[in-house]
Design a protein around this motif. Sequence first.
Motif, PDB file in Angstrom:
ATOM      1  N   TYR A 138       0.817  -1.222   0.000  1.00  0.00           N
ATOM      2  CA  TYR A 138       0.000   0.000   0.000  1.00  0.00           C
ATOM      3  C   TYR A 138       0.849   1.271   0.000  1.00  0.00           C
ATOM      4  O   TYR A 138       0.301   2.371  -0.103  1.00  0.00           O
ATOM      5  CB  TYR A 138      -0.895   0.013   1.243  1.00  0.00           C
ATOM      6  N   ALA A 139       2.146   1.141   0.124  1.00  0.00           N
ATOM      7  CA  ALA A 139       3.018   2.301   0.276  1.00  0.00           C
ATOM      8  C   ALA A 139       3.389   2.894  -1.080  1.00  0.00           C
ATOM      9  O   ALA A 139       3.347   2.200  -2.106  1.00  0.00           O
ATOM     10  CB  ALA A 139       4.276   1.908   1.033  1.00  0.00           C
ATOM     11  N   PRO A 140       3.783   4.165  -1.113  1.00  0.00           N
ATOM     12  CA  PRO A 140       4.293   4.746  -2.356  1.00  0.00           C
ATOM     13  C   PRO A 140       5.510   3.958  -2.834  1.00  0.00           C
ATOM     14  O   PRO A 140       6.272   3.428  -2.017  1.00  0.00           O
ATOM     15  CB  PRO A 140       4.688   6.171  -1.938  1.00  0.00           C
ATOM     16  N   PRO A 141       5.715   3.847  -4.134  1.00  0.00           N
ATOM     17  CA  PRO A 141       6.872   3.094  -4.633  1.00  0.00           C
ATOM     18  C   PRO A 141       8.167   3.747  -4.185  1.00  0.00           C
ATOM     19  O   PRO A 141       8.266   4.978  -4.138  1.00  0.00           O
ATOM     20  CB  PRO A 141       6.707   3.147  -6.154  1.00  0.00           C
ATOM     21  N   PRO A 142       9.178   2.956  -3.846  1.00  0.00           N
ATOM     22  CA  PRO A 142      10.456   3.539  -3.414  1.00  0.00           C
ATOM     23  C   PRO A 142      11.157   4.216  -4.582  1.00  0.00           C
ATOM     24  O   PRO A 142      10.932   3.861  -5.749  1.00  0.00           O
ATOM     25  CB  PRO A 142      11.245   2.328  -2.919  1.00  0.00           C
ATOM     26  N   PHE A 165      -1.339   7.904   0.640  1.00  0.00           N
ATOM     27  CA  PHE A 165      -1.156   7.443  -0.730  1.00  0.00           C
ATOM     28  C   PHE A 165      -2.416   6.766  -1.254  1.00  0.00           C
ATOM     29  O   PHE A 165      -2.680   6.766  -2.470  1.00  0.00           O
ATOM     30  CB  PHE A 165       0.030   6.473  -0.781  1.00  0.00           C
ATOM     31  N   ASN A 166      -3.221   6.205  -0.370  1.00  0.00           N
ATOM     32  CA  ASN A 166      -4.437   5.490  -0.760  1.00  0.00           C
ATOM     33  C   ASN A 166      -5.717   6.250  -0.431  1.00  0.00           C
ATOM     34  O   ASN A 166      -6.814   5.694  -0.548  1.00  0.00           O
ATOM     35  CB  ASN A 166      -4.465   4.126  -0.060  1.00  0.00           C
ATOM     36  N   ALA A 167      -5.570   7.510  -0.039  1.00  0.00           N
ATOM     37  CA  ALA A 167      -6.718   8.275   0.459  1.00  0.00           C
ATOM     38  C   ALA A 167      -7.867   8.368  -0.543  1.00  0.00           C
ATOM     39  O   ALA A 167      -9.044   8.433  -0.141  1.00  0.00           O
ATOM     40  CB  ALA A 167      -6.271   9.671   0.872  1.00  0.00           C
ATOM     41  N   ASP A 168      -7.553   8.353  -1.831  1.00  0.00           N
ATOM     42  CA  ASP A 168      -8.593   8.462  -2.854  1.00  0.00           C
ATOM     43  C   ASP A 168      -9.201   7.112  -3.241  1.00  0.00           C
ATOM     44  O   ASP A 168     -10.027   7.038  -4.160  1.00  0.00           O
ATOM     45  CB  ASP A 168      -8.025   9.134  -4.115  1.00  0.00           C
ATOM     46  N   HIS A 169      -8.800   6.057  -2.526  1.00  0.00           N
ATOM     47  CA  HIS A 169      -9.283   4.710  -2.830  1.00  0.00           C
ATOM     48  C   HIS A 169      -9.765   4.057  -1.537  1.00  0.00           C
ATOM     49  O   HIS A 169      -9.005   3.321  -0.883  1.00  0.00           O
ATOM     50  CB  HIS A 169      -8.185   3.874  -3.482  1.00  0.00           C
ATOM     51  N   PRO A 170     -11.005   4.336  -1.151  1.00  0.00           N
ATOM     52  CA  PRO A 170     -11.524   3.817   0.134  1.00  0.00           C
ATOM     53  C   PRO A 170     -11.400   2.311   0.288  1.00  0.00           C
ATOM     54  O   PRO A 170     -11.201   1.815   1.404  1.00  0.00           O
ATOM     55  CB  PRO A 170     -12.997   4.255   0.098  1.00  0.00           C
ATOM     56  N   ASP A 171     -11.496   1.584  -0.817  1.00  0.00           N
ATOM     57  CA  ASP A 171     -11.374   0.125  -0.725  1.00  0.00           C
ATOM     58  C   ASP A 171      -9.967  -0.289  -0.300  1.00  0.00           C
ATOM     59  O   ASP A 171      -9.783  -1.229   0.490  1.00  0.00           O
ATOM     60  CB  ASP A 171     -11.736  -0.528  -2.062  1.00  0.00           C
ATOM     61  N   ARG A 172      -8.964   0.437  -0.789  1.00  0.00           N
ATOM     62  CA  ARG A 172      -7.586   0.132  -0.397  1.00  0.00           C
ATOM     63  C   ARG A 172      -7.308   0.558   1.041  1.00  0.00           C
ATOM     64  O   ARG A 172      -6.564  -0.126   1.759  1.00  0.00           O
ATOM     65  CB  ARG A 172      -6.597   0.786  -1.370  1.00  0.00           C
ATOM     66  N   VAL A 173      -7.878   1.667   1.453  1.00  0.00           N
ATOM     67  CA  VAL A 173      -7.731   2.086   2.848  1.00  0.00           C
ATOM     68  C   VAL A 173      -8.346   1.030   3.768  1.00  0.00           C
ATOM     69  O   VAL A 173      -7.760   0.662   4.806  1.00  0.00           O
ATOM     70  CB  VAL A 173      -8.380   3.464   3.087  1.00  0.00           C
ATOM     71  N   GLU A 174      -9.509   0.522   3.373  1.00  0.00           N
ATOM     72  CA  GLU A 174     -10.165  -0.512   4.165  1.00  0.00           C
ATOM     73  C   GLU A 174      -9.310  -1.778   4.217  1.00  0.00           C
ATOM     74  O   GLU A 174      -9.184  -2.420   5.277  1.00  0.00           O
ATOM     75  CB  GLU A 174     -11.537  -0.829   3.568  1.00  0.00           C
ATOM     76  N   ALA A 175      -8.710  -2.140   3.078  1.00  0.00           N
ATOM     77  CA  ALA A 175      -7.862  -3.326   3.039  1.00  0.00           C
ATOM     78  C   ALA A 175      -6.609  -3.137   3.896  1.00  0.00           C
ATOM     79  O   ALA A 175      -6.179  -4.059   4.605  1.00  0.00           O
ATOM     80  CB  ALA A 175      -7.478  -3.646   1.597  1.00  0.00           C
ATOM     81  N   LEU A 176      -6.023  -1.942   3.838  1.00  0.00           N
ATOM     82  CA  LEU A 176      -4.853  -1.654   4.663  1.00  0.00           C
ATOM     83  C   LEU A 176      -5.217  -1.712   6.141  1.00  0.00           C
ATOM     84  O   LEU A 176      -4.484  -2.295   6.950  1.00  0.00           O
ATOM     85  CB  LEU A 176      -4.276  -0.279   4.300  1.00  0.00           C
ATOM     86  N   ASP A 177      -6.341  -1.136   6.502  1.00  0.00           N
ATOM     87  CA  ASP A 177      -6.817  -1.222   7.886  1.00  0.00           C
ATOM     88  C   ASP A 177      -6.938  -2.680   8.333  1.00  0.00           C
ATOM     89  O   ASP A 177      -6.502  -3.055   9.432  1.00  0.00           O
ATOM     90  CB  ASP A 177      -8.185  -0.543   8.007  1.00  0.00           C
ATOM     91  N   ARG A 178      -7.522  -3.493   7.462  1.00  0.00           N
ATOM     92  CA  ARG A 178      -7.746  -4.900   7.797  1.00  0.00           C
ATOM     93  C   ARG A 178      -6.421  -5.652   7.934  1.00  0.00           C
ATOM     94  O   ARG A 178      -6.214  -6.387   8.912  1.00  0.00           O
ATOM     95  CB  ARG A 178      -8.610  -5.545   6.714  1.00  0.00           C
TER      96      ARG A 178
END
Length: 289
Positions: free
Chosen positions: A173-177, A239-252
């Motif tokens: 979920y992180a920005p690419p290095p 980095f995922n703020a505009d993608h609620p599904d990814r934020v939810e997955a990261l939370d999980r």
Amino acid sequence: MSTAERKFVSELDADRQLKAKHRALWASGDYPAVAAELIPALGPELVRACGVRSGDRVLDVAAGSGNAAIAAAATGAVVTASDLTPELFDAGRAIAAARGVDLEWVEADAEALPFADNSFDVVMSCVGAMFAPHHQATADELARVCRPGGTIGMINWTPEGFIGNLFATMKPYAPPPPPGASPPPLWGDEDHVRRLFAERVTGLTTRRQTVRMDHCATPTEFREYWKRNYGPTIAAYRFNADHPDRVEALDRDFLAFLTDWGRGGREGVVYDAEYLVVTATKAGSATGT
């Protein structure tokens, strides 16, 4: 301007942008709280490992709010705390004042330290320089500014430990290095550290230890602590703020990781975070290299 000159300017601009992003990352949240609440023992531990004594000239690289630098100053050493993110210095100055110690605070990039060769008796870094993206450049600088016969000491999170796995959890979920960057927890691998310093040091020793983190009552509370205070975690969520599904997955995934790694304590959940203590002597003698 020649092609080579244009390439040099482009690379210089890219490096400046990268360092600006790193500075903003560590200025976000509240890293001084993380240092004070989760890992206060690590600074004094590194100072002991380095054998810092009164009168020693000490440089703490990527010092943050001075976890190790302030402990070194308390021994009577002459200490310079350097960091790419000077926004952290105000908290450090307040802590130093409360403890009655004095030290110098200098804005500095771990990959291009603004100090002369052989300037310090002890050069150390407590879970700080490991986050500079280019490991070899950082190792080169740590060795360069240490005097021959002086001590280089580090505490670094290990890849296999709690923080190494925290970064592995956030990685998808992180920005690419940036190009050429190496993962920070590699600094916690003994063979990697030996390759970085190579023949420039002697007597390099390593040992693995753990620090207990017991600040929160539940894994959910601890997840929110990281989201609120720790720069790399904040960056992953932004980095995922505009993608609620990814934020939810990261939370999980974050909660599952914390649940798996946590153990019950008397007042809440506890985590034992492994780190590598590294000490070495810079090759050469006080009269030459």
